[in-house]
Enzyme design. Structure first.
Site, PDB file in Angstrom:
ATOM      1  N   GLU A 154     -11.691  -9.332   9.888  1.00  0.00           N
ATOM      2  CA  GLU A 154     -10.325  -8.795   9.982  1.00  0.00           C
ATOM      3  C   GLU A 154      -9.518  -9.765  10.819  1.00  0.00           C
ATOM      4  O   GLU A 154      -9.909 -10.092  11.940  1.00  0.00           O
ATOM      5  CB  GLU A 154     -10.343  -7.400  10.617  1.00  0.00           C
TER       6      GLU A 154
ATOM      7  N   HIS B 252      -9.109  -7.724   1.556  1.00  0.00           N
ATOM      8  CA  HIS B 252      -8.225  -6.574   1.734  1.00  0.00           C
ATOM      9  C   HIS B 252      -6.887  -7.076   2.269  1.00  0.00           C
ATOM     10  O   HIS B 252      -6.824  -8.080   2.958  1.00  0.00           O
ATOM     11  CB  HIS B 252      -8.854  -5.529   2.648  1.00  0.00           C
ATOM     12  N   GLU B 253      -5.834  -6.360   1.910  1.00  0.00           N
ATOM     13  CA  GLU B 253      -4.472  -6.827   2.165  1.00  0.00           C
ATOM     14  C   GLU B 253      -4.350  -8.272   1.683  1.00  0.00           C
ATOM     15  O   GLU B 253      -4.014  -9.190   2.447  1.00  0.00           O
ATOM     16  CB  GLU B 253      -4.070  -6.699   3.646  1.00  0.00           C
TER      17      GLU B 253
ATOM     18  N   HIS C  55     -17.701  -9.436   7.786  1.00  0.00           N
ATOM     19  CA  HIS C  55     -16.352  -8.883   7.803  1.00  0.00           C
ATOM     20  C   HIS C  55     -15.460  -9.680   8.734  1.00  0.00           C
ATOM     21  O   HIS C  55     -15.818  -9.923   9.888  1.00  0.00           O
ATOM     22  CB  HIS C  55     -16.375  -7.410   8.238  1.00  0.00           C
TER      23      HIS C  55
ATOM     24  N   GLU D 158      -9.255   4.528   1.351  1.00  0.00           N
ATOM     25  CA  GLU D 158      -9.079   4.710   2.792  1.00  0.00           C
ATOM     26  C   GLU D 158      -7.904   5.641   3.098  1.00  0.00           C
ATOM     27  O   GLU D 158      -7.915   6.357   4.094  1.00  0.00           O
ATOM     28  CB  GLU D 158      -8.884   3.355   3.483  1.00  0.00           C
TER      29      GLU D 158
ATOM     30  N   GLU E  27      -8.203  -5.733  -2.567  1.00  0.00           N
ATOM     31  CA  GLU E  27      -7.614  -4.405  -2.482  1.00  0.00           C
ATOM     32  C   GLU E  27      -6.200  -4.537  -3.060  1.00  0.00           C
ATOM     33  O   GLU E  27      -6.039  -4.640  -4.273  1.00  0.00           O
ATOM     34  CB  GLU E  27      -7.644  -3.956  -1.024  1.00  0.00           C
TER      35      GLU E  27
ATOM     36  N   GLU F 274       0.857  -1.181   0.000  1.00  0.00           N
ATOM     37  CA  GLU F 274       0.000   0.000   0.000  1.00  0.00           C
ATOM     38  C   GLU F 274       0.896   1.235   0.000  1.00  0.00           C
ATOM     39  O   GLU F 274       1.077   1.909   1.006  1.00  0.00           O
ATOM     40  CB  GLU F 274      -0.954  -0.050   1.195  1.00  0.00           C
TER      41      GLU F 274
HETATM   42  C1  NOJ Z   1      -7.922  -2.252   6.162  1.00  0.00           C
HETATM   43  C2  NOJ Z   1      -8.928  -2.369   5.085  1.00  0.00           C
HETATM   44  O1  NOJ Z   1      -8.388  -1.961   3.842  1.00  0.00           O
HETATM   45  C3  NOJ Z   1     -10.128  -1.539   5.461  1.00  0.00           C
HETATM   46  O2  NOJ Z   1     -11.072  -1.537   4.424  1.00  0.00           O
HETATM   47  C4  NOJ Z   1     -10.713  -2.050   6.748  1.00  0.00           C
HETATM   48  O3  NOJ Z   1     -11.744  -1.185   7.139  1.00  0.00           O
HETATM   49  C5  NOJ Z   1      -9.677  -2.118   7.856  1.00  0.00           C
HETATM   50  N1  NOJ Z   1      -8.483  -2.746   7.412  1.00  0.00           N
HETATM   51  C6  NOJ Z   1     -10.189  -2.877   9.055  1.00  0.00           C
HETATM   52  O4  NOJ Z   1     -10.354  -4.221   8.722  1.00  0.00           O
HETATM   53 CA    CA Z   2      -5.993  -1.757   3.237  1.00  0.00          CA
END
Ligand code: NOJ
Ligand code: CA
Length: 681
Positions: A387, A455-456, A385, A480, A474, A182
């Site tokens: 994470e 993402h990531e 979601h 963001e 992503e 990123e």
């Molecule tokens: C990074 C992600 O790119 C973003 O979209 C997300 O809100 C945060 N991490 C938390 O998971």
């Molecule tokens: Ca990200």
């Protein structure tokens, strides 16, 4: 005839025969693309194997090395001879369940060269080249053999020796403690490159564009490429496991394809299908449950600081907020609602909570079952979601239970996240360990009929052909960064580079559609020009739905930001699935104009973006069907618009057009334009 003359004649004939045999052997080691323009030749010099690449008879890659270094065994790249060659030709067209284009033609010529060490341990490897009109793919095969069973690769010895000191568009890779992608892109000649990510886009002499990347990354580390100062040689640099080993496996084994996409002009780079053609066809028999969609979400609030993922007075993921977002999605025809921060584990510094996240238990103020039922009633899908913060073991332990739960609640899409440079165990984010993990997740998701947006992620290497539930990812600086990123957010040129670099790998979940450009709403004061903020005009935010392709596109702003905004109509209208894509204008880092025709429909959409310079384009609409009448709905930068000083004005106009019309697109500095062209009633 004297004895002497006779001998001399025999000698000449012998030499001619030898030369002819050598030429025939050389020809056996060459393969060209169907149009004859691209040609690869393999050559053994002093026992080492090299390949080179030409286009129209001109060198693109000079002889470049091949092979492997192993732990506990001699490298496999010396004392080699060719033992066999074989060929194949393919010409078939296949249909994507969704995509930038509906149909893809796979037309290529293949050459497989089998090599063996002339001395013990006489190990074998083969290199398979596929030549397409739009580039080349090659991969290694390590056949099953007595002297090469289990192995640990310490280095892949593949080289890309550029004939030209081309200009590269790059982001850094493999930096200690900063093992991510990123970043903002830079450009410099190949001879100045350190270790960089792929896709690596290069502009060579005469405008030839060369993109180095890979395809079908399944059980191997991601490949970066490393330059060496003052040289035009790039070497494969594989992302390491925690112990430094790059890849572990056992024969028989195949590597991912190393790809070299070629295009005469920047506009011919996209849509890029080379990598898709090098991936196996879908393994999912039924794909009717996989549906591109637009979505909104409890998301931007956390990034601008008006909501939190963690529990407390500003907790975003509450039952009440969720209902409001679901209502908003239903009222505007969006398919999904993403809710971040619904699950236990966000309290404290969540970046360090990799072992704490629960993927099944909700915070007390979020009634998961009730929200899911409410979404079902309103005909909207919840997007789950997950994470992980890099806690791979924690996630894998819960994966089955979590996906089974989501499936039972009708949650058929999940956004995952991996905010971490290295896993707690020390594996690189792009290592074989992580590649295997991402594969595990997509397979589990497929079993539970869940679509995934990562993402990531690990970089896109065309996996969506095999697993069409791999929707988007992503894998670059997304929107963001305009909320909190360094350098004041993404600069105006950012998306004009992404289109010709990251997006060549595959769809990107950039999350366009911020209307509150100054990030005032909810925070009570506009951002200063030197603070992180969105650095585009509002019209450019609309154009990004067309430029930055994704089968899932977010309307990323807060619902209240879209109130009383006539330009919001464009986001409601724009499709997320395309039959045809044409890049009409483009220069890396400067501008992009793209036209796409919707899948199963006759409407075209046009998106144009520019960097910090204002620009005008004169666009013939010759791609429209001749003889048909259309209505163009134009969302242009309004009078005086400027990304920094006056980003909000949008001028919405309508005019009848046909295939014979031309449109004059005037883009403000940092601006854009979005146009819907639909058949006139
Ligand atoms: C990074 C992600 O790119 C973003 O979209 C997300 O809100 C945060 N991490 C938390 O998971
Ligand atoms: Ca990200």
């Amino acid at each position: 005839m004297t004895r002497w003359t006779c001998h001399r004649m025999l000698g000449l004939a012998g030499a001619t025969l030898l030369a002819a045999a050598a030429a025939a052997a050389q020809a056996q080691l060459r393969v060209a693309s169907p149009d004859g323009r691209n040609r690869v030749a393999v050559e053994i010099k002093e026992g080492r194997a090299y390949y080179d690449l030409q286009r129209d008879g001109r060198a693109v890659l000079l002889p470049s090395g091949l092979g492997f270094a192993f732990q506990g065994a001699r490298p496999l790249h010396e004392g080699l001879e060719v033992t066999d060659t074989s060929r194949n030709t393919v010409d078939e067209t296949w249909t994507q369940p969704w995509g930038e284009v509906a149909r893809v033609r796979d037309r290529h010529n293949e050459l497989k060269v089998t090599l063996r060490e002339t001395a013990a341990p006489a190990r074998q490897l083969a290199v398979v080249f596929r030549l397409f009109n739009d580039g080349v793919g090659f991969r290694y095969e390590l056949p099953e053999q007595a002297n090469l069973g289990e192995f640990a690769i310490t280095e892949e010895l593949t080289e890309f020796v550029l004939a030209d000191d081309a200009r590269a568009w790059w982001i850094p890779a493999n930096r200690p403690k900063l093992d991510r992608y990123e970043f903002l892109y830079s450009s410099s000649p190949v001879s100045r490159l350190d270790t960089v990510h792929t896709p690596l886009t290069l502009e060579a002499r005469d405008g030839l564009h060369v993109v180095i990347h890979e395809a079908n990354l399944v059980d191997y580390p991601g490949m970066n490429v490393a330059g060496s100062l003052e040289s035009r040689t790039l070497r494969a640099a594989l992302a390491p496991h925690a112990d430094g080993i790059k890849a572990r496996g056992r024969t028989p084994f195949v590597t991912p394809w190393r790809t070299i996409q070629l295009a005469d002009r920047a506009v011919d780079l996209a849509p890029s299908v080379l990598g898709l053609n090098l991936n196996p066809p879908s393994v999912l028999e039924n794909t009717s449950w996989i549906k591109p969609m637009k979505y909104v979400g409890i998301w931007w609030g956390m990034h601008i600081g008006t909501m939190t993922w963690s529990s407390g007075p500003r907790h975003g993921a509450t039952t009440q907020h969720a209902r409001r977002y679901i209502d908003f999605a239903a009222a505007n025809g969006f398919g999904g609602v993403l809710i971040e921060g619904w699950n236990l584990g966000w309290d404290g510094n969540w970046l360090e909570n990799g072992d704490k996240f629960s993927f099944t238990q909700a915070y007390p103020d979020y009634d998961l079952k009730a929200v899911a039922a409410y979404a079902r009633e309103r005909g909207v899908k919840l997007i789950g979601h997950n994470e992980t913060a890099g806690g791979i073991e924690n996630y894998e332990r819960q994966l089955e239970d979590a996906f089974a739960l989501y499936q039972s609640l009708g949650i058929d899409a999940v956004k995952t996240g991996y905010v971490v440079d290295r896993t707690p165990e020390g594996h690189s984010h792009h290592s074989q360990y992580m590649v295997r993990h991402y594969r595990k997740v997509i397979e589990a998701a497929a079993r539970h009929r869940i679509m995934v947006d990562v993402h990531e992620p690990i970089k896109d290497t065309g996996e969506r052909r095999t697993y069409p539930n791999r929707m988007s990812r992503e894998g670059a600086r997304g929107q963001e960064y305009s909320a909190w990123g360094g350098e004041g957010g993404n600069p105006p040129e950012h998306e004009t580079i992404l289109f010709f670099t990251r997006l060549l790998a595959g769809p990107m979940d950039f999350t366009p559609g911020i209307f509150d450009i100054l990030i005032e709403r909810g925070t009570g004061r506009p951002r200063r020009p030197d603070e992180p903020r969105v650095r585009t005009t509002l019209a450019k935010q609309l154009a990004l739905y067309l430029v930055l392709y994704s089968p899932v596109q977010m309307a990323a702003d807060l619902p209240e930001s879209y109130q009383n905004q006539p330009a919001f109509q464009f986001i409601r209208d724009v499709p997320v699935d395309w039959d045809t894509t044409r890049v009409l204008r483009g220069k890396i880092g400067d501008y992009v104009v793209v036209a796409r025709r919707e899948r199963d429909g006759q409407s075209w959409y046009l998106g144009a973006i520019t960097d910090e310079e204002g620009r005008t384009f004169d666009i013939p609409l010759s791609f429209l069907s001749a003889g048909r009448r259309y209505l163009a709905e134009i969302y242009a930068d309004g009078p005086g618009a400027h990304w920094l000083t006056n980003p909000l004005p949008v001028a919405i106009t309508r005019r009848p057009v046909t295939a014979a019309s031309r449109l004059r697109l005037v883009l403000a500095p940092g601006g854009g334009q979005a146009i819907r062209i639909r058949p006139a009633q």
